[in-house]
Write a protein that holds these residues in place. Structure first.
Motif, short mmCIF file in Angstrom:
data_model
loop_
_atom_site.label_atom_id
_atom_site.label_comp_id
_atom_site.label_asym_id
_atom_site.label_seq_id
_atom_site.Cartn_x
_atom_site.Cartn_y
_atom_site.Cartn_z
N VAL A 98 0.87 -1.15 0.04
CA VAL A 98 0.01 -0.01 0.01
C VAL A 98 1.01 1.34 -0.13
CG1 VAL A 98 -1.82 1.24 1.29
CG2 VAL A 98 -1.81 -1.19 1.11
N VAL A 99 1.96 1.27 0.78
CA VAL A 99 2.61 2.40 1.10
C VAL A 99 3.35 2.62 -0.33
CG1 VAL A 99 4.86 3.57 2.13
CG2 VAL A 99 2.79 2.31 3.34
N PRO A 100 3.97 1.55 -0.83
CA PRO A 100 4.66 1.72 -2.13
C PRO A 100 3.76 2.38 -3.32
CG PRO A 100 5.67 -0.04 -1.41
CD PRO A 100 4.55 0.33 -0.59
N VAL A 101 2.44 1.69 -3.47
CA VAL A 101 1.47 2.07 -4.38
C VAL A 101 1.15 3.52 -4.26
CG1 VAL A 101 -0.74 1.54 -5.11
CG2 VAL A 101 0.98 -0.17 -4.74
N VAL A 102 0.89 3.93 -3.00
CA VAL A 102 0.41 5.37 -2.74
C VAL A 102 1.44 6.31 -3.22
CG1 VAL A 102 -0.14 7.11 -0.84
CG2 VAL A 102 -1.24 4.73 -0.83
N PHE A 103 2.80 6.10 -2.95
CA PHE A 103 4.05 6.82 -3.26
C PHE A 103 4.18 6.97 -4.69
CE2 PHE A 103 8.36 7.17 -4.50
CZ PHE A 103 8.65 8.45 -3.83
N LEU A 104 3.89 5.71 -5.40
CA LEU A 104 3.85 5.81 -6.69
C LEU A 104 2.85 6.56 -7.62
CD1 LEU A 104 5.54 4.73 -9.34
CD2 LEU A 104 3.90 2.56 -9.45
N HIS A 105 1.51 6.37 -6.83
CA HIS A 105 0.61 7.24 -7.52
C HIS A 105 0.68 8.61 -7.26
CE1 HIS A 105 -3.49 9.12 -7.17
NE2 HIS A 105 -3.88 8.43 -8.28
N ARG A 106 1.02 8.93 -6.36
CA ARG A 106 1.22 10.45 -5.62
C ARG A 106 2.27 11.02 -6.52
NH1 ARG A 106 1.17 11.60 0.53
NH2 ARG A 106 -0.83 10.79 0.07
N TYR A 107 3.38 10.70 -6.57
CA TYR A 107 4.72 11.38 -7.14
C TYR A 107 5.03 10.80 -8.58
CZ TYR A 107 5.11 12.59 -2.33
OH TYR A 107 4.89 13.06 -0.99
N LEU A 108 4.27 9.99 -9.07
CA LEU A 108 4.57 9.43 -10.59
C LEU A 108 3.39 9.25 -11.60
CD1 LEU A 108 6.80 8.61 -12.58
CD2 LEU A 108 6.47 6.24 -11.87
N LEU A 109 2.54 8.51 -11.11
CA LEU A 109 1.23 8.49 -11.81
C LEU A 109 0.30 9.74 -11.97
CD1 LEU A 109 -0.11 4.81 -10.98
CD2 LEU A 109 1.52 5.56 -12.66
N ALA A 110 0.30 10.41 -10.72
CA ALA A 110 -0.44 11.71 -10.85
C ALA A 110 -0.03 12.74 -11.69
CB ALA A 110 -0.85 12.29 -9.48
N PRO A 111 1.27 12.90 -11.54
CA PRO A 111 1.86 13.97 -12.58
C PRO A 111 1.77 13.57 -14.19
CG PRO A 111 3.23 13.82 -10.68
CD PRO A 111 2.57 12.72 -10.40
N ALA A 112 2.13 12.35 -14.44
CA ALA A 112 1.91 12.01 -15.67
C ALA A 112 0.77 12.21 -16.16
CB ALA A 112 2.46 10.53 -15.69
N GLY A 113 -0.32 11.50 -15.20
CA GLY A 113 -1.61 11.75 -15.76
C GLY A 113 -2.03 13.10 -16.04
N ARG A 114 -1.58 14.06 -15.22
CA ARG A 114 -1.85 15.69 -15.62
C ARG A 114 -1.23 16.03 -16.89
NH1 ARG A 114 -0.47 15.59 -9.81
NH2 ARG A 114 -2.19 15.78 -8.48
N ALA A 115 -0.17 15.57 -16.94
CA ALA A 115 0.66 15.97 -18.47
C ALA A 115 -0.21 15.45 -19.64
CB ALA A 115 2.08 15.48 -18.32
N LEU A 116 -0.54 13.98 -19.36
CA LEU A 116 -1.29 13.49 -20.36
C LEU A 116 -2.73 14.31 -20.53
CD1 LEU A 116 -0.72 9.78 -19.81
CD2 LEU A 116 0.29 10.97 -21.66
N VAL A 117 -3.17 14.67 -19.64
CA VAL A 117 -4.74 15.40 -19.80
C VAL A 117 -4.36 16.79 -20.29
CG1 VAL A 117 -6.59 16.51 -18.46
CG2 VAL A 117 -5.64 14.19 -17.76
N TRP A 118 -3.40 17.56 -20.28
CA TRP A 118 -2.97 18.68 -20.80
C TRP A 118 -2.71 18.57 -22.24
CZ3 TRP A 118 1.54 20.61 -23.23
CH2 TRP A 118 1.48 22.09 -23.44
N LEU A 119 -1.90 17.30 -22.58
CA LEU A 119 -1.72 17.10 -23.96
C LEU A 119 -3.09 16.78 -24.66
CD1 LEU A 119 0.59 16.75 -26.03
CD2 LEU A 119 0.79 14.44 -25.31
N ALA A 120 -3.91 15.94 -24.14
CA ALA A 120 -5.04 15.49 -24.61
C ALA A 120 -6.13 16.83 -24.87
CB ALA A 120 -5.68 14.62 -23.94
#
Length: 351
Positions: A98-120
């Motif tokens: 849980v802790v690694p997944v939360v860390f991965l979502h918060r500091y990697l997936l969420a920024p990448a998703g925001r960038a993809l949303v901006w690009l889309a």
């Protein structure tokens, strides 16, 4: 068992066939049902005895054994093994997953998703501009060409060529359908009358003149057999109860009453005599012997203690007395009384 007589209903007039069938059927059914009813009552008594004396204690023993062998071990396993292991696994899952997944979502997936949303959003804005400025005019031009090159000629062909031809074909099909309907109606009427004459009328005659009378006779026989079974079952119940009471009385006078008489007349007085003559004196003697043995043991212990003290004095001499040490504890204060001079009133009185 239901031995009450049913409510009497008003009798309907009966024919000679019913009267002639009733008595032989009732006699035969009574002869056949009485042994069955007696066997049934015997099986019921045996079943109740087995249920009260064997099956119920056996069920309780099996229930207790199942509780000891299954429930308690499973409860202990759950409480002292599964729950602690589950708690440890839960903590490990929280720390390792849980802790690694939360860390991965918060500091990697969420920024990448925001960038993809901006690009889309940028790509969508470009596609919307292309749709409004390029595809829409081209689509209007294509629609105008399709309308005047395809739709208008097709409508003219349908209205002036295909519709008249279709109406002509439909009129011819209706005429052929009417002709076929007349032919089928004639054939159906012929088949109806042939079936009525060859099948329905013979079957109706067979039903009316053969099956209905036979069915009435069989209904009368079945009703009489049912009534006979009811009467025979009730009579068999009375006979079975009488036989059961006779056997119970016989068993009581042959076995129970002699055993009770022997117990009251022989065993109980003999037990009283044994208790008064043998058991009570034996108990008094045993208590006296116990008291004597306890006194002898106490005297022996005291003798051994004195002998050991004498031997110690003979070998080592008299023990030296210790000097008394003055106690250095504060003296307790006396409680306040009326004679003490601790109050101002008593001081003035003494002065």
């Amino acid at each position: 068992m239901d031995l009450q007589k049913p409510a009497v209903e008003p009798q309907q007039p009966e024919g000679c066939l019913v009267v002639a069938i009733r008595m032989p059927v009732r006699i035969v059914v009574l002869v056949l049902v009485v042994p069955v009813r007696m066997v049934w009552d015997g099986l019921v008594v045996v079943g109740r005895f087995l249920g009260d004396a064997v099956l119920r204690p056996l069920g309780r023993a099996l229930l207790w054994l199942g509780r000891v062998l299954l429930v308690w071990p499973l409860v202990g396993l759950w409480r002292y093994v599964v729950v602690p292991v589950g708690w440890v696994l839960g903590r490990l899952g929280w720390v390792l997953v849980v802790v690694p997944v939360v860390f991965l979502h918060r500091y990697l997936l969420a920024p990448a998703g925001r960038a993809l949303v901006w690009l889309a959003r940028g790509v969508g804005a470009g596609l919307a501009w292309a749709y409004a400025r390029v595809l829409t005019p081209v689509g209007h031009a294509v629609l105008w060409l399709v309308r005047y090159l395809v739709v208008v000629p097709a409508c003219w062909v349908y209205e002036w060529i295909l519709a008249p031809v279709g109406r002509a074909l439909a009129w011819g099909a209706r005429g052929v359908g009417r002709l076929l309907g007349l032919l089928v109606s004639g054939v159906g009427v012929a088949v109806y009358w042939i079936t009525r004459v060859l099948l329905v009328l013979p079957a109706l005659a067979l039903w009316r003149w053969v099956l209905v009378p036979v069915g009435r006779v069989l209904a009368v026989v079945a009703r009489e057999v049912g009534d006979a079974l009811g009467h025979a079952w009730r009579i068999a119940g009375h006979l079975s109860r009488a036989v059961g009471r006779f056997l119970a009385t016989l068993f009581r006078w042959i076995f129970v009453e002699p055993v009770r008489w022997v117990y009251r007349t022989v065993l109980a007085p003999l037990a009283h005599v044994v208790r008064d003559v043998v058991l009570r004196p034996a108990a008094e003697a045993a208590r006296a012997v116990g008291r004597t043995a306890r006194q002898a043991l106490a005297a022996a212990r005291e003798t051994v203690r004195q002998t050991r003290a004498d031997v110690r004095r003979a070998l080592f001499g008299e023990p030296r007395e210790r000097d008394a040490v003055p106690r250095r504890e504060p003296r307790p204060l006396g409680a306040r009384t009326l004679d003490s001079s601790t109050t101002a009133l008593t001081k003035l009185t003494k002065d």
